[in-house]
Design a protein around this motif. Sequence first.
Motif, PDB file in Angstrom:
ATOM      1  N   PRO A 203       0.811  -1.235   0.000  1.00 19.21           N
ATOM      2  CA  PRO A 203       0.000   0.000   0.000  1.00 19.21           C
ATOM      3  C   PRO A 203       0.833   1.269   0.000  1.00 19.21           C
ATOM      4  CG  PRO A 203      -0.052  -1.045   2.141  1.00 19.21           C
ATOM      5  CD  PRO A 203       0.611  -2.020   1.227  1.00 19.21           C
ATOM      6  N   MET A 204       2.046   1.236   0.573  1.00 20.88           N
ATOM      7  CA  MET A 204       2.980   2.375   0.509  1.00 20.88           C
ATOM      8  C   MET A 204       2.356   3.674   1.032  1.00 20.88           C
ATOM      9  SD  MET A 204       5.702   1.057  -0.610  1.00 20.88           S
ATOM     10  CE  MET A 204       6.266  -0.403  -1.498  1.00 20.88           C
ATOM     11  N   GLY A 205       1.644   3.602   2.148  1.00 20.29           N
ATOM     12  CA  GLY A 205       1.076   4.816   2.716  1.00 20.29           C
ATOM     13  C   GLY A 205      -0.063   5.408   1.929  1.00 20.29           C
ATOM     14  N   ALA A 206      -0.730   4.606   1.099  1.00 18.26           N
ATOM     15  CA  ALA A 206      -1.797   5.114   0.234  1.00 18.26           C
ATOM     16  C   ALA A 206      -2.983   5.611   1.056  1.00 18.26           C
ATOM     17  CB  ALA A 206      -2.254   4.020  -0.728  1.00 18.26           C
ATOM     18  N   ARG A 207      -3.753   6.518   0.467  1.00 15.80           N
ATOM     19  CA  ARG A 207      -4.934   7.052   1.148  1.00 15.80           C
ATOM     20  C   ARG A 207      -5.971   5.971   1.445  1.00 15.80           C
ATOM     21  NH1 ARG A 207      -6.006  11.511  -3.156  1.00 15.80           N
ATOM     22  NH2 ARG A 207      -5.038   9.855  -4.406  1.00 15.80           N
ATOM     23  N   PRO A 208      -6.215   4.995   0.559  1.00 11.70           N
ATOM     24  CA  PRO A 208      -7.125   3.911   0.950  1.00 11.70           C
ATOM     25  C   PRO A 208      -6.634   3.155   2.188  1.00 11.70           C
ATOM     26  CG  PRO A 208      -6.794   3.906  -1.421  1.00 11.70           C
ATOM     27  CD  PRO A 208      -5.820   4.893  -0.867  1.00 11.70           C
ATOM     28  N   ALA A 209      -5.320   2.955   2.298  1.00  5.49           N
ATOM     29  CA  ALA A 209      -4.780   2.264   3.472  1.00  5.49           C
ATOM     30  C   ALA A 209      -4.980   3.098   4.735  1.00  5.49           C
ATOM     31  CB  ALA A 209      -3.297   1.950   3.263  1.00  5.49           C
TER      32      ALA A 209
ATOM     33  N   ILE B 233       7.405   0.196  -5.398  1.00  2.42           N
ATOM     34  CA  ILE B 233       7.093   1.579  -5.067  1.00  2.42           C
ATOM     35  C   ILE B 233       6.542   2.319  -6.277  1.00  2.42           C
ATOM     36  CG2 ILE B 233       8.061   3.786  -4.325  1.00  2.42           C
ATOM     37  CD1 ILE B 233      10.081   2.211  -2.646  1.00  2.42           C
ATOM     38  N   TRP B 234       7.290   2.296  -7.388  1.00  2.00           N
ATOM     39  CA  TRP B 234       6.847   3.132  -8.506  1.00  2.00           C
ATOM     40  C   TRP B 234       5.585   2.587  -9.150  1.00  2.00           C
ATOM     41  CZ3 TRP B 234       6.264   1.428 -13.423  1.00  2.00           C
ATOM     42  CH2 TRP B 234       7.051   0.371 -13.890  1.00  2.00           C
ATOM     43  N   ARG B 235       5.379   1.249  -9.070  1.00  4.13           N
ATOM     44  CA  ARG B 235       4.133   0.713  -9.631  1.00  4.13           C
ATOM     45  C   ARG B 235       2.922   1.175  -8.820  1.00  4.13           C
ATOM     46  NH1 ARG B 235       7.641  -3.498 -11.274  1.00  4.13           N
ATOM     47  NH2 ARG B 235       7.262  -4.149 -13.427  1.00  4.13           N
ATOM     48  N   GLU B 236       3.038   1.178  -7.498  1.00  2.00           N
ATOM     49  CA  GLU B 236       1.912   1.609  -6.662  1.00  2.00           C
ATOM     50  C   GLU B 236       1.717   3.118  -6.728  1.00  2.00           C
ATOM     51  OE1 GLU B 236      -0.979   2.627  -3.990  1.00  2.00           O
ATOM     52  OE2 GLU B 236      -0.656   0.742  -5.047  1.00  2.00           O
ATOM     53  N   VAL B 237       2.795   3.883  -6.706  1.00  2.00           N
ATOM     54  CA  VAL B 237       2.665   5.336  -6.705  1.00  2.00           C
ATOM     55  C   VAL B 237       2.226   5.846  -8.068  1.00  2.00           C
ATOM     56  CG1 VAL B 237       3.882   7.517  -6.297  1.00  2.00           C
ATOM     57  CG2 VAL B 237       4.337   5.532  -4.838  1.00  2.00           C
ATOM     58  N   GLY B 238       2.603   5.156  -9.134  1.00  2.00           N
ATOM     59  CA  GLY B 238       2.169   5.556 -10.477  1.00  2.00           C
ATOM     60  C   GLY B 238       3.227   6.282 -11.275  1.00  2.00           C
ATOM     61  N   GLY B 239       4.473   6.086 -10.933  1.00  2.00           N
ATOM     62  CA  GLY B 239       5.553   6.725 -11.677  1.00  2.00           C
ATOM     63  C   GLY B 239       6.748   6.972 -10.783  1.00  2.00           C
TER      64      GLY B 239
END
Length: 608
Positions: A207-213, A284-290
């Motif tokens: 999840p890398m600190g994502a807002r849904p998480a 990281i870059w796959r989840e963050v989007g770049g």
Amino acid sequence: MPSASNRSPLAHGKQAALWFTWGRIRQVLVALVRAFGNAWPVKGWEGDEGRKADIAISFRTLALMIIGGWLAGTFFGLVVDARTTGSLAGGRTAVPPMETTTYTTTVVDITFLSSWDGTTQRASLALPTPLPTSPMPVVIYLHGMFSCYQQRAPHRDAAESIGPVVAQRGWVFAAPELHGERPVPLPGDPWDPAAGCPSPVSVGYRPMGARPAQRDVLDVLAYVQRTYPVDPTRVYLLSDSAGGLTLLTTLGKFPDYFAAAVVYASPTDLARWLTEDPRAYPNIWREVGGLPEEVPFAYARRSPLSFAGNLVHTPLLLVHGRQDERVPVHHARDLYQAIRAARSDAPVTLREYDGNHSGPFDPNDPNFVTYAQALDWLAAFRRPAPPNAIHAVTDADEEEQGPYRFWWAAWTPLPGPERWITVTVTHTATVVTGVVEDTVGLTFTLNLADLGWPTTPVTVTTSPPVPPVSQVITPVDGKVRFPLPGGRVAFTVTTTMPTPTTGTLQGVVFDDANGNGQYDPDEPGIPGSRVVLREAGQPIAQVTTGEDGRYRFAGLKPGTYLVTEVSPPCYEDVTVNAYWVVITAGEVVERNFGNRRQWCAWLPTLSR
């Protein structure tokens, strides 16, 4: 682990519990010796007036002392039981204060709806068995990125491995699976066989600190609060590795839900970590989007360093290995320094131990913190009192509109482009002043109960425009809401406090460990003490102290009152146990009662 018990040691009321303490026995022995002793002078006994007593003891007297002491102890035990139950016999049985409940652990899997995207998400709970009836502390655990193994989901593994350490204390352990902003796996997305994770990968893999998480944390807490008796002042956070990204960003944006947090080996700057851990790089870059140069705001909003100024109120323990090869130790140091730069006395602690990211760990290292030690550290804290001043930075865009809640202040951003919002507010007894910087605009909310304000109309003044504009707003559901436009806007909110007609009496019944007759902040409260309020010689109210030992009588009309305290068994008075108190309108009077735990024996005897 020590915990409250609801079990009586005597079944069916067939026996009476007899309590006596060394203090009571000593009084009886001194009296007997003074009455009968004549042959054996002994120095050093304390008399009732605190003077040294010369006491003569004979062998005959010694026997009388032993028998008399036991009889007196029995009598005093009945009297003490009567003090707490209102009768000499036939009342409720006093429970030995040191009795504890031994808890086993039950792991259950649950689902809940995400408040972010409406999807069904998973979590695992570790519950103490038997389930306590009193409100329980909660530990929410956020797993790391590479913590899944044996074809298992990481949240379930945590509930089975860490959960029992929590549940045996009579606490609830909750581990949400966590989910990110992009599906897992993405097309062509290789999962890491070295991590031992299942294929397809659990949504909790990265999840890398994502807002849904972040919302998963709040949503699983809401589920637990709806389902079990939970102490809202004792909600704690615990995380490992990349789980700290979610923990720290959640704590930075929604701080007033939580009492304290412990973070192990977390990255705090996601863009920098991308360059330091080749294993994490593709995830990281796959989840963050770049990459950071492509989506810098996306990296910044997932990085705890961006919210360091928001983390100055909640107790935080950072634990990190100096030789950590996966997440270099500078991440913990950088966050620690940033929090202290925002507030020099912020309750943040950094513990660096000799070791790497994955262990083995040396439990004898004085700087290493085991999970049990982390729980001991957390247990010392309750949710911080609302601060008088708040300075916070939050993120917003078309999807993220909060609402962000910081104790008595909250704000809901309007949809718009990616941006940072800065809020600075302070309050006094009757005025809130603030400055908001936001390019789009937001709705600001004040919780009047948290401010201690009446639910009467308030005056809100904003600037710009010039000259300032004022309006009167009537609260709805105890809250005042008003819009603020984009730009830098200053505002004041003013209330009129009603003329008080009553006063308040409050205080704490405490264990006076150092015997100085004064309440010191580190001295624990005594639960189960009965505090009685009398007016004109008649009892008008009484309360029994809770876990914190505190009592409170509010809404008292001006006048003179007598407040008395009856301690639980095995405590003796250090301070006086009665005060005359004069209450005036608008006044809060503090009166504390000090007691000290005594050596205590519990003797079962058959009743008639």
